[in-house]
Design a protein around this motif. Structure first.
Motif, short mmCIF file in Angstrom:
data_model
loop_
_atom_site.label_atom_id
_atom_site.label_comp_id
_atom_site.label_asym_id
_atom_site.label_seq_id
_atom_site.Cartn_x
_atom_site.Cartn_y
_atom_site.Cartn_z
N ARG A 6 0.82 -1.22 0.00
CA ARG A 6 0.00 0.00 0.00
C ARG A 6 0.84 1.25 0.00
O ARG A 6 0.53 2.23 -0.67
CB ARG A 6 -0.94 0.01 1.22
CG ARG A 6 -2.12 -0.94 1.08
CD ARG A 6 -2.91 -1.00 2.36
NE ARG A 6 -2.06 -1.44 3.46
CZ ARG A 6 -2.40 -1.38 4.75
NH1 ARG A 6 -3.56 -0.88 5.09
NH2 ARG A 6 -1.56 -1.79 5.68
N ALA A 293 -10.80 -0.39 -9.92
CA ALA A 293 -9.79 -0.48 -8.86
C ALA A 293 -10.35 -1.26 -7.67
O ALA A 293 -9.65 -2.10 -7.09
CB ALA A 293 -9.35 0.92 -8.43
N GLU A 294 -11.61 -1.03 -7.32
CA GLU A 294 -12.21 -1.71 -6.16
C GLU A 294 -12.18 -3.22 -6.35
O GLU A 294 -11.78 -3.98 -5.47
CB GLU A 294 -13.66 -1.25 -5.94
CG GLU A 294 -13.81 0.05 -5.18
CD GLU A 294 -13.23 1.27 -5.92
OE1 GLU A 294 -13.23 1.27 -7.18
OE2 GLU A 294 -12.75 2.19 -5.24
N LEU A 297 -8.54 -4.55 -6.31
CA LEU A 297 -7.93 -4.54 -4.96
C LEU A 297 -8.55 -5.63 -4.08
O LEU A 297 -7.84 -6.26 -3.29
CB LEU A 297 -8.10 -3.16 -4.31
CG LEU A 297 -7.27 -2.04 -4.95
CD1 LEU A 297 -7.64 -0.69 -4.34
CD2 LEU A 297 -5.77 -2.30 -4.78
N THR A 308 -3.00 0.13 -3.23
CA THR A 308 -3.98 1.22 -3.01
C THR A 308 -4.57 1.70 -4.34
O THR A 308 -3.99 1.54 -5.41
CB THR A 308 -3.36 2.47 -2.34
OG1 THR A 308 -2.16 2.79 -3.02
CG2 THR A 308 -3.09 2.25 -0.88
N ARG A 309 -5.70 2.37 -4.21
CA ARG A 309 -6.42 2.94 -5.33
C ARG A 309 -5.75 4.23 -5.76
O ARG A 309 -5.39 5.05 -4.91
CB ARG A 309 -7.84 3.23 -4.84
CG ARG A 309 -8.83 3.64 -5.87
CD ARG A 309 -10.16 3.90 -5.15
NE ARG A 309 -11.23 4.08 -6.11
CZ ARG A 309 -11.48 5.21 -6.77
NH1 ARG A 309 -10.72 6.27 -6.55
NH2 ARG A 309 -12.47 5.29 -7.63
N VAL A 315 -4.27 1.57 -9.89
CA VAL A 315 -3.83 1.21 -8.54
C VAL A 315 -2.33 1.46 -8.41
O VAL A 315 -1.61 1.56 -9.39
CB VAL A 315 -4.13 -0.28 -8.21
CG1 VAL A 315 -5.62 -0.54 -8.13
CG2 VAL A 315 -3.45 -1.21 -9.19
N ARG A 316 -1.89 1.55 -7.14
CA ARG A 316 -0.48 1.83 -6.87
C ARG A 316 0.12 0.73 -5.99
O ARG A 316 -0.50 0.31 -5.00
CB ARG A 316 -0.38 3.17 -6.14
CG ARG A 316 1.05 3.62 -5.85
CD ARG A 316 1.09 4.87 -4.99
NE ARG A 316 0.84 4.56 -3.58
CZ ARG A 316 1.16 5.36 -2.56
NH1 ARG A 316 1.69 6.54 -2.80
NH2 ARG A 316 0.90 5.01 -1.32
#
Ligand code: TLP
Length: 341
Positions: A6, A293-294, A297, A308-309, A315-316
């Motif tokens: 994250r 992204a949701e 993830l 993370t978003r 995402v990252r």
């Protein structure tokens, strides 16, 4: 334990760092009597090429204190449009300093000097004075991009030529220095204020500094008190930061290599868009072509991987002290499973 990509903020202090904290000599730093904080502030100043620095709890406070120390309500600041100081700090420039922001677009976080020049206000009864230019190195939302030194020099020269001061958010300046194999002080040359964090890639549990020339440092100390950042026996945490500065800077190259390997692995997964060649430091931003992204993830999380978003379809992943080669492999496997939703 999940493989936690994250942020590089999630690291836990290891035994040697905790020992340094345990053994730290302390005093009341509001009275200027904490020897460990003093040593940290001096060492950080030396590395960052400024006359002095002030120890603060967070990168956010460092940035906000820098702006507050150099502006008055009603001033304007030119800020790179995706900068942390604008994007992730609760509109602190407006809320705390009463400063109006004029965003300037950057290419991978680096604005063109011409674009900045166009935004500097002329003297006119109607206009606010342009007081400050804010830049970021490495650039978080640009995927850990390093600000090229020539561009930095050109921007500083332009800003100073037009009477602006320059603040550098160097939260990850240590990563930039390792990536370019240059001393951090080269990358901050000419900055009027610079902030830097110990709680990201360097692995300390907490702490940042903000520095500048002697007069600015005196003002930064006042502003830190105003913001509630005057700490007492802060040597306990400064010791961790000092330990991190001395032991964990060069190893950032490992994080960069792992980020590159992660990007190469993810580039091989259908439905993911990532350019491994663009990964310069420890951040990998991935575009999602098939899922949100949701969804992605949540799929990663089921496989024991956290990221993370960075937007609806982005995402990252961030590499750091507490992720190893096995975690990189796990992340690529998890991404393959997650991309189908
Ligand atoms: N960034 C955090 C989040 O706030 C997004 C992260 O996980 O990357 N400048 C830059 C460039 C940063 O990336 C951050 C933290 C800060 C300042 C603020 O530092 P803290 O979290 O110590 O206030």
């Amino acid at each position: 334990m999940p493989a936690d990509f994250r942020s590089d903020t999630v690291t836990r202090p290891d035994a040697a760092m905790r020992r340094a904290m345990y053994e730290a000599e302390v005093g009341d730093d509001v009275y200027g009597e904490d020897p460990t904080v003093r040593r940290l502030e001096e060492r950080a100043a030396e590395l960052l090429g400024v006359a002095g620095t002030v120890f603060v709890p967070s990168g956010t406070m460092a940035n906000q204190a820098a702006v507050m120390a150099q502006t008055r309500p009603g001033d304007e600041a030119i800020v790179e449009a995706e900068a942390h100081i604008l994007y992730y700090e609760r509109a602190g420039l407006a809320a705390l300093s009463g400063v109006q922001v004029r965003p300037v677009p950057g290419e991978r976080g680096a604005p063109a000097p011409e674009d900045v020049a166009r935004l500097v206000r002329e003297r006119d009864l109607h206009f606010p004075p342009t007081r400050l230019l804010c830049l970021e190195n490495t650039h978080n939302r640009a995927g850990g991009a390093v600000l090229p030194v020539e561009r930095w020099d050109a921007l500083v020269a332009l800003a100073h030529g037009r009477g602006l001061r320059v603040h550098l958010d160097g939260a990850r300046i240590w990563n930039a220095a390792v990536a370019l194999d240059l001393p951090p002080a080269r990358l901050t040359r000419g900055a009027d204020t610079v902030s830097a964090c110990f709680s990201k890639g360097l692995g300390a549990p907490v702490g940042s500094v903000v520095g500048g020339d002697a007069e600015t440092v005196a003002r930064l100390r006042e502003v830190r008190k105003l913001l509630g950042g005057g700490m007492r026996q802060a040597g306990v945490i400064a010791a961790a930061a000092l330990y991190a500065l001395e032991h964990n800077r060069q190893r950032l190259a490992e994080d960069h290599a792992r980020a590159r390997r992660l990007a190469e692995g993810l580039a091989g997964v259908e439905g993911l868009g990532v350019d491994p060649g663009a990964v310069e430091t420890n951040i990998v931003i991935v575009r999602l072509e098939r899922v949100t992204a949701e969804t992605f993830l949540a799929g990663l999380r089921r496989e024991g991987v956290l990221a993370t978003r960075m937007g609806e379809r982005a995402v990252r992943f961030v590499t750091h002290l507490d992720v190893g080669d096995g975690d990189v492999e796990a992340a690529v496997r998890a991404a393959r499973a997650a991309v189908t939703g």
